[in-house]
Design a protein around this motif. Structure first.
Motif, mmCIF file in Angstrom:
data_model
loop_
_atom_site.group_PDB
_atom_site.id
_atom_site.type_symbol
_atom_site.label_atom_id
_atom_site.label_comp_id
_atom_site.label_asym_id
_atom_site.label_seq_id
_atom_site.Cartn_x
_atom_site.Cartn_y
_atom_site.Cartn_z
ATOM 1 N N LEU A 124 0.594 -1.136 -0.065
ATOM 2 C CA LEU A 124 -0.015 0.051 0.113
ATOM 3 C C LEU A 124 0.932 1.483 0.103
ATOM 4 C CD1 LEU A 124 -3.028 -1.051 2.344
ATOM 5 C CD2 LEU A 124 -3.010 -0.843 0.096
ATOM 6 N N LEU A 125 1.789 1.046 0.465
ATOM 7 C CA LEU A 125 2.909 2.196 0.587
ATOM 8 C C LEU A 125 3.460 2.511 -0.630
ATOM 9 C CD1 LEU A 125 4.942 1.571 3.740
ATOM 10 C CD2 LEU A 125 3.583 3.620 3.423
ATOM 11 N N PHE A 139 -14.317 1.084 10.008
ATOM 12 C CA PHE A 139 -13.865 1.477 8.530
ATOM 13 C C PHE A 139 -13.506 2.782 8.537
ATOM 14 C CE2 PHE A 139 -17.191 -2.055 8.333
ATOM 15 C CZ PHE A 139 -16.353 -2.887 7.544
ATOM 16 N N ASN A 140 -12.519 2.981 7.833
ATOM 17 C CA ASN A 140 -11.892 4.364 7.238
ATOM 18 C C ASN A 140 -12.610 4.902 5.937
ATOM 19 O OD1 ASN A 140 -9.799 2.685 8.593
ATOM 20 N ND2 ASN A 140 -9.257 4.681 9.132
ATOM 21 N N VAL A 141 -13.666 6.077 6.071
ATOM 22 C CA VAL A 141 -14.063 6.446 5.084
ATOM 23 C C VAL A 141 -13.593 7.919 4.742
ATOM 24 C CG1 VAL A 141 -16.185 4.717 5.210
ATOM 25 C CG2 VAL A 141 -16.270 6.999 6.367
ATOM 26 N N ILE A 181 -8.424 0.023 0.961
ATOM 27 C CA ILE A 181 -8.756 -0.969 0.038
ATOM 28 C C ILE A 181 -9.052 -0.097 -1.400
ATOM 29 C CG2 ILE A 181 -10.816 -2.426 -0.650
ATOM 30 C CD1 ILE A 181 -9.024 -3.208 1.708
ATOM 31 N N SER A 182 -9.636 1.230 -1.290
ATOM 32 C CA SER A 182 -9.562 1.924 -2.525
ATOM 33 C C SER A 182 -9.933 3.310 -1.993
ATOM 34 C CB SER A 182 -11.017 1.442 -3.327
ATOM 35 O OG SER A 182 -11.063 2.471 -4.348
ATOM 36 N N GLY A 216 -16.739 7.415 -1.698
ATOM 37 C CA GLY A 216 -15.752 7.231 -2.455
ATOM 38 C C GLY A 216 -14.121 6.591 -2.244
ATOM 39 N N GLU A 217 -13.922 6.358 -0.619
ATOM 40 C CA GLU A 217 -12.864 5.732 -0.161
ATOM 41 C C GLU A 217 -13.244 4.855 0.992
ATOM 42 O OE1 GLU A 217 -9.872 8.378 1.499
ATOM 43 O OE2 GLU A 217 -10.362 10.188 0.095
#
Length: 365
Positions: free
Chosen positions: A11-12, A136-138, A107-108, A67-68
């Motif tokens: 991911l980095l 969850f991160n949004v 994830i996206s 979106g994230e």
């Protein structure tokens, strides 16, 4: 099944994890106790803002927008793997390879506009340690929405490495021990659960038996736990969730180990009675469930094996004593493949088991 693996180093490089988003979006963490997050499986929710996930096949579901999408996990040993499915694309999981400690796995950053269902499934099992799901991160303006309700049908599976999916994504005749190739989501048990549109749970541990295991505890000491990491003092409250069907796939490890690790070696009648005692314990917990006593598809069901006969004798004895006609047997045939079953073996066995349960329960598939 197409797999996309992510881990912190990947991911980095590819998703800019650890950096502020260059496209100007801020993000926020929505914690594990949010009412729009739904869990399937035995999950420890005793501490605010986090969920303890240890059993294979445990699922986390929500619907997001914004979106994230990131997932924050705190992994005990850095050995666990998780599937992440977007919009029920069950054939193309994004796979998280956990690192030890608390990490955010993105994830996206570029989900399309609108709502997206997110399903997270634990591929690995208790022997890889527990994972704290933090949330969850949004995107800063993102929200969670209620996911679909869990199905009304309920199935619980008690098993060993076969039920956990050990080695099921490995190549034929290669080794079975790579953690990245263990995927409980593609075990016969999980496939059966989805085929029958059921809320399912995998209470399984690689190497475990009813009389003897590859370690110092056995299934009768283990199956009543909330937490799946070793033999511990946590207790599951069986009144919280009552299955319609219980599937028991045990005795494979016993078949390998009773003559190697037990002294004196148990007699045939002792083997039958040990299985019968476990059946009785499960029946006591679930008085009205259909219990399917199965075995296979490894070599404990080869043509010369006595182990299916022990199970049949235990079932017959208990049925006669208790006038219990809701205990049945079904065995998966040994296919002359001595290693852990691969996904295609699991798929075949899921077809057999799903059809069997559907007929017994009068369920439409």
């Amino acid at each position: 099944m197409v797999l996309k693996y992510i881990s912190q180093p990947f991911l980095l490089l590819c998703l800019l994890v650890g950096f502020s988003p260059s496209h100007g979006l801020a993000e926020k963490l929505i914690t594990a106790d949010n009412p729009h997050i739904r869990y399937m499986g035995r999950v420890d929710l005793s501490k605010p803002g986090q969920a303890g996930v240890s059993w294979p096949g445990t699922q986390i579901d929500t619907v997001i927008n914004g979106g994230e999408l990131g997932i924050t996990l705190d992994d005990q040993y850095g050995k666990n793997y998780f599937n992440v499915f977007i919009d029920e694309d069950w054939h193309t999981p994004i796979v998280i390879a956990c690192e030890q400690g608390r990490k955010t796995y993105w994830i996206s950053r570029y989900l399309s506009a609108g709502k997206h269902r997110v399903t997270v499934s634990k591929r690995t099992e208790g022997e890889e340690g527990r994972t704290l799901f933090v949330g969850f991160n949004v995107a800063d303006k993102g929200k969670l929405f209620a996911p679909p309700k869990l199905p009304h049908r309920k199935i619980e599976f008690y098993g060993d490495s076969i039920t956990s999916g050990m080695g099921n994504e490995a190549a034929l005749y290669s080794g079975d021990a790579e953690l990245a190739e263990k995927n409980s989501f593609m075990s016969y048990a999980a496939i059966t659960g989805r085929k029958l549109k059921a809320d399912y749970r995998l209470i399984s541990q690689s190497g475990i038996g009813i009389m003897v295991s590859w370690f110092d505890f056995i299934m009768p000491q283990f199956y009543d736990q909330l937490d799946a990491v070793g033999n511990n003092e946590t207790a599951w409250d069986f009144s919280l969730w009552r299955p319609d069907v219980v599937v028991i796939n045990l005795f494979q490890n016993d078949s390998w180990l009773v003559e190697k690790r037990l002294n004196p070696v148990p007699s045939d009648s002792e083997r039958i009675n040990a299985y019968k005692a476990f059946l009785s314990s499960v029946r006591h917990k679930y008085p009205s469930a259909l219990i399917v006593a199965t075995l296979g598809s490894m070599d404990a069901t080869r043509k010369t094996s006595s182990w299916p006969g022990y199970i049949e004798s235990a079932v017959a004895s208990l049925k006669a004593e208790q006038q219990d006609n809701r205990i049945v047997t079904l065995f998966f045939p040994f296919e002359d493949y001595g290693q852990h079953p691969r996904v295609f073996h699991h798929q075949r066995n899921a077809e057999r088991l799903s059809a069997f349960i559907a007929k017994k329960m009068n369920w439409k598939m």
